[in-house]
Design an enzyme around this catalytic site. Structure first.
Site, PDB file in Angstrom:
ATOM      1  N   ARG A 158      -8.969   2.726  -6.630  1.00 42.86           N
ATOM      2  CA  ARG A 158      -8.863   1.970  -7.890  1.00 42.86           C
ATOM      3  C   ARG A 158      -8.420   0.532  -7.648  1.00 42.86           C
ATOM      4  O   ARG A 158      -8.973  -0.404  -8.214  1.00 42.86           O
ATOM      5  CB  ARG A 158      -7.872   2.660  -8.830  1.00 42.86           C
ATOM      6  CG  ARG A 158      -8.326   4.009  -9.377  1.00 42.86           C
ATOM      7  CD  ARG A 158      -7.297   4.532 -10.368  1.00 42.86           C
ATOM      8  NE  ARG A 158      -7.643   5.833 -10.894  1.00 42.86           N
ATOM      9  CZ  ARG A 158      -7.246   6.984 -10.375  1.00 42.86           C
ATOM     10  NH1 ARG A 158      -6.491   6.973  -9.274  1.00 42.86           N
ATOM     11  NH2 ARG A 158      -7.583   8.136 -10.911  1.00 42.86           N
ATOM     12  N   ILE A 159      -7.390   0.356  -6.819  1.00 37.00           N
ATOM     13  CA  ILE A 159      -6.867  -0.994  -6.604  1.00 37.00           C
ATOM     14  C   ILE A 159      -7.863  -1.833  -5.824  1.00 37.00           C
ATOM     15  O   ILE A 159      -8.134  -2.996  -6.169  1.00 37.00           O
ATOM     16  CB  ILE A 159      -5.503  -0.947  -5.892  1.00 37.00           C
ATOM     17  CG1 ILE A 159      -4.459  -0.266  -6.791  1.00 37.00           C
ATOM     18  CG2 ILE A 159      -5.039  -2.353  -5.518  1.00 37.00           C
ATOM     19  CD1 ILE A 159      -3.100  -0.082  -6.133  1.00 37.00           C
ATOM     20  N   CYS A 208      -5.819   0.731   1.905  1.00 34.92           N
ATOM     21  CA  CYS A 208      -6.053   2.088   2.402  1.00 34.92           C
ATOM     22  C   CYS A 208      -4.720   2.833   2.507  1.00 34.92           C
ATOM     23  O   CYS A 208      -3.670   2.232   2.722  1.00 34.92           O
ATOM     24  CB  CYS A 208      -6.742   2.036   3.761  1.00 34.92           C
ATOM     25  SG  CYS A 208      -6.021   0.871   4.926  1.00 34.92           S
ATOM     26  N   PRO A 209      -4.744   4.148   2.357  1.00 37.79           N
ATOM     27  CA  PRO A 209      -3.525   4.934   2.535  1.00 37.79           C
ATOM     28  C   PRO A 209      -3.120   4.962   4.003  1.00 37.79           C
ATOM     29  O   PRO A 209      -3.943   4.674   4.897  1.00 37.79           O
ATOM     30  CB  PRO A 209      -3.940   6.331   2.049  1.00 37.79           C
ATOM     31  CG  PRO A 209      -5.417   6.380   2.301  1.00 37.79           C
ATOM     32  CD  PRO A 209      -5.918   4.987   2.046  1.00 37.79           C
ATOM     33  N   SER A 236      -0.685  -2.349   0.783  1.00 34.01           N
ATOM     34  CA  SER A 236      -0.870  -0.894   0.838  1.00 34.01           C
ATOM     35  C   SER A 236       0.354  -0.226   1.466  1.00 34.01           C
ATOM     36  O   SER A 236       1.295   0.131   0.763  1.00 34.01           O
ATOM     37  CB  SER A 236      -2.154  -0.544   1.590  1.00 34.01           C
ATOM     38  OG  SER A 236      -2.148  -1.085   2.902  1.00 34.01           O
ATOM     39  N   ARG A 237       0.361  -0.077   2.781  1.00 33.92           N
ATOM     40  CA  ARG A 237       1.495   0.484   3.507  1.00 33.92           C
ATOM     41  C   ARG A 237       1.693  -0.332   4.777  1.00 33.92           C
ATOM     42  O   ARG A 237       0.739  -0.717   5.442  1.00 33.92           O
ATOM     43  CB  ARG A 237       1.262   1.961   3.860  1.00 33.92           C
ATOM     44  CG  ARG A 237       1.298   2.900   2.664  1.00 33.92           C
ATOM     45  CD  ARG A 237       2.708   3.002   2.088  1.00 33.92           C
ATOM     46  NE  ARG A 237       2.798   3.943   0.971  1.00 33.92           N
ATOM     47  CZ  ARG A 237       2.677   3.619  -0.300  1.00 33.92           C
ATOM     48  NH1 ARG A 237       2.441   2.339  -0.621  1.00 33.92           N
ATOM     49  NH2 ARG A 237       2.794   4.520  -1.252  1.00 33.92           N
ATOM     50  N   ASP A 261       3.362  -7.548   1.328  1.00 38.42           N
ATOM     51  CA  ASP A 261       4.344  -7.011   0.392  1.00 38.42           C
ATOM     52  C   ASP A 261       4.954  -5.718   0.915  1.00 38.42           C
ATOM     53  O   ASP A 261       5.821  -5.144   0.262  1.00 38.42           O
ATOM     54  CB  ASP A 261       3.692  -6.761  -0.979  1.00 38.42           C
ATOM     55  CG  ASP A 261       4.710  -6.382  -2.044  1.00 38.42           C
ATOM     56  OD1 ASP A 261       5.709  -7.123  -2.194  1.00 38.42           O
ATOM     57  OD2 ASP A 261       4.529  -5.345  -2.708  1.00 38.42           O
ATOM     58  N   GLU A 266      11.388  -0.377   5.624  1.00 35.91           N
ATOM     59  CA  GLU A 266      11.828  -1.011   4.381  1.00 35.91           C
ATOM     60  C   GLU A 266      13.175  -0.446   3.936  1.00 35.91           C
ATOM     61  O   GLU A 266      13.278   0.769   3.758  1.00 35.91           O
ATOM     62  CB  GLU A 266      10.773  -0.804   3.288  1.00 35.91           C
ATOM     63  CG  GLU A 266       9.438  -1.446   3.628  1.00 35.91           C
ATOM     64  CD  GLU A 266       8.341  -1.143   2.622  1.00 35.91           C
ATOM     65  OE1 GLU A 266       7.296  -1.804   2.657  1.00 35.91           O
ATOM     66  OE2 GLU A 266       8.536  -0.225   1.783  1.00 35.91           O
ATOM     67  N   HIS A 285       8.224  -5.632  -1.259  1.00 37.19           N
ATOM     68  CA  HIS A 285       7.549  -4.441  -1.798  1.00 37.19           C
ATOM     69  C   HIS A 285       7.702  -4.391  -3.318  1.00 37.19           C
ATOM     70  O   HIS A 285       8.135  -3.385  -3.887  1.00 37.19           O
ATOM     71  CB  HIS A 285       8.120  -3.165  -1.163  1.00 37.19           C
ATOM     72  CG  HIS A 285       7.196  -1.989  -1.294  1.00 37.19           C
ATOM     73  ND1 HIS A 285       7.126  -0.977  -0.362  1.00 37.19           N
ATOM     74  CD2 HIS A 285       6.301  -1.638  -2.267  1.00 37.19           C
ATOM     75  CE1 HIS A 285       6.237  -0.068  -0.735  1.00 37.19           C
ATOM     76  NE2 HIS A 285       5.731  -0.452  -1.893  1.00 37.19           N
TER      77      HIS A 285
END
Length: 318
Positions: A158-159, A208-209, A236-237, A261, A266, A285
């Site tokens: 979606r993003i 992507c995840p 994403s990550r 971000d 983190e 983030h």
């Protein structure tokens, strides 16, 4: 029915009203933050537990005999051991798609800051440089127009698709790489392999995840494919990027810059190499955290619990 929120502060630091959630349970306890050691004690007699980052792994779940439902206050749900939950018949839900508009605008905030360098020019004006200028206008570095540039998007959920649409609206050429081709993709979106995308794009945005396949997807080898004028964005990550390799590439000038971000750790350690890398914008983030997005997150989380209590669970990931 007892509800326990293990770490509610991030979603609601005080600008949202917990009353709608409280109305669902006879007893509702809300903690701003919980350490892992706090989890078994605080959730000991709860049927419903909401969590964001406090992990509910097999060890914690085994100590919660009343637990029937885990609501993750996020889209990602790796903080929960789904196998352990399934074995107990515990429903686990998440909140998908709540942050899409907010993340998209953060992606373009990075891109536009790189193109226009607003902060740098505003600081120069505040320091009196415009007042002293012999001309009506000045700029401190070359400025970049997005129209006609190429935007490469890795991950077309979606993003990713929403970022593609905004890029197209700016007049950009849009490339995309996804795990599987999108049969319904618009004609203006060109799907290609990762190497082609990285070597052809002026801007690359990661969506992507984090999986075994995508861990350190951006590394020394793939960074070498980028144009020296390319700008990399990651919302994403953090683990999708090899941070040492990216820092090295930035110091060497092998790409124009990066906007991040998310980081692998983190909060980051003080010696994280990207915190001092040149032309690297790092934000905490927060792309997901607009008031509007957090409000959607809260409303869907409450709706998930209500659906569970009515025997019609939704957004189930277990």
């Amino acid at each position: 029915m007892k509800i326990v929120v293990l770490d509610g502060y991030t979603m609601n630091p005080g600008d949202l009203d917990w009353q709608e959630l409280r109305a669902l349970g006879v007893d509702c306890e809300i903690y701003e933050r919980s350490s892992q050691a706090d989890v078994p004690l605080r959730a000991a007699d709860a049927e419903i537990v909401l969590t964001n980052k406090a992990a509910l792994k097999r060890g914690e779940i085994s100590q919660l005999p009343c637990l029937r439902y885990i609501g993750v206050l996020a889209t990602g749900y790796n903080v929960v051991d789904l196998d352990a939950a399934r074995e107990r018949g515990i429903i686990v839900t998440n909140v998908p798609a709540y942050s899409t508009p907010s993340v998209v605008q953060t992606v373009f905030a990075f891109i536009l800051e790189h193109c226009q360098q607003l902060a740098r020019h505003a600081a120069a004006v505040r320091a009196g440089q415009w007042c002293r200028s012999r001309d009506f206008a000045f700029w401190l570095a070359p400025l970049t127009e997005l129209a006609g540039k190429t935007l490469g998007i890795v991950g077309m959920g979606r993003i990713g698709m929403a970022v593609a649409e905004v890029g197209h609206a700016f007049g950009m050429n849009v490339l995309a790489r996804s795990r599987s081709p999108k049969a319904d993709a618009p004609a203006w979106l060109k799907q290609c392999d990762l190497n082609t995308l990285l070597s052809s794009s002026d801007f690359i945005s990661l969506h992507c995840p984090l999986t075994d396949d995508t861990a350190k997807l951006i590394n020394a080898k793939t960074l070498a494919l980028l144009r020296p004028t390319a700008f990399l964005v990651n919302t994403s990550r953090g683990g999708v990027i090899d941070e040492d390799a990216l820092a090295t590439a930035l110091h060497a000038g092998r790409l124009a810059g990066a906007g991040l971000d998310v980081l692998t750790q983190e909060p980051p350690a003080a010696d994280c190499p990207l915190l001092t890398a040149p032309n690297c914008l790092v934000t905490p983030h927060y792309a997901w955290a607009t008031h509007e997005a957090r409000g959607r997150l809260y409303r869907v989380a409450v709706g998930n619990i209500r659906a569970f209590l009515e025997g019609k669970p939704q957004n189930v990931v277990s």
